[in-house]
Scaffold this active site. Structure first.
Site: not given
Length: 260
Positions: A51, A53, A112, A203
């Protein structure tokens, strides 16, 4: 009902994340479900592997859906891309998969990449797709700080306060940091690999390592922040636009092209 897996890329800028929004805000999941509804009267639901952002991009998102018709995978991908226009979402590959395949729960690894540009001049072509800082960063120092995070740890410090995961304990298999020269600057890419991630974990890590690269934190402070198990010990959370979901790995690759 036949089950299909989809390999997807998207530009996250116009979307409020992957997940369908109750308020009717645009999402990647809703765009895919709308396109599938043009092909299947039952309006199949789409389940994604992650999911992402608001503002986060993907080059290797995976999703699945159960359809009423047993489509030829190539034709299904072509039809979906036609009905997705003009949304910045593309179906790269489609595969017929077993009924027990689950895009989220069958995954054994997610990857990522975060893109950070260091230069004084504004970015032009990559505006909205990288995080820009004005001053050079110390890449070896960031690598030293990142080394403290690899392995199995309690990542409470690097976890959003609204994270819904049952446990803050995760195993981070890899963080690699590469530097690529640009005119009047450099792009730094952070590559992270794990079975799963906490909400805002990537992040939070990149924002903290940027403080190390800027000289505001010594590398060993990253270990101290991790050990604190306290969100207040985290560095700043970096903005979403430099983050990309680049791949999801399964015990058996469902796609003909495989993952890069």
């Amino acid at each position: 009902m036949p089950r299909f897996a989809f390999l997807i890329e998207y530009d996250g800028l116009p979307f409020h994340g992957w997940q369908r929004q109750a308020e009717g805000q645009p999402s990647v999941q809703a765009a895919l479900e709308s396109a599938l509804a043009r092909l299947d009267p039952d309006g199949p639901l789409v389940t994604g592997a992650g999911r992402t952002d608001t503002g986060v991009h993907a080059t290797g998102q995976v999703a699945h859906a159960d359809l009423a018709r047993d489509w030829d995978p190539f034709r299904l991908g072509e039809a979906l891309n036609w009905h997705l226009k003009p949304a910045p979402v593309a179906v790269l590959d489609v595969a017929r998969v077993a009924d027990d395949f689950h895009a989220r729960f069958s995954a054994v690894e997610r990857r990522y990449t975060f893109r950070l540009v260091c230069r004084r001049a504004p970015v032009t072509h990559d505006k909205g797709r990288v995080w820009q800082v004005l001053n050079p960063l110390d890449v070896p120092a960031m690598r030293a700080g990142a080394a403290h995070l690899v392995g199995r740890h309690d990542f409470t410090t690097f976890r959003s306060s609204i994270c819904q995961a049952a446990s803050p304990v995760k195993t981070l298999d890899e963080i690699s940091i590469t530097e690529h020269l640009l005119p009047s600057g450099a792009e730094i890419r952070f590559h992270l690999r794990a079975r799963s991630f906490l909400h805002n974990q990537v992040r939070s890590i990149v924002g903290t390592l940027e403080r190390v690269g800027a000289g505001a934190w010594p590398p060993e402070r990253v270990a101290e922040a991790l050990e604190a198990k306290n969100r207040a010990a985290c560095g700043p959370v970096c903005p979403p636009q430099g983050l990309y979901l680049t791949g999801v790995r399964y015990p058996v690759d469902p796609f003909s092209g495989g993952f890069q």
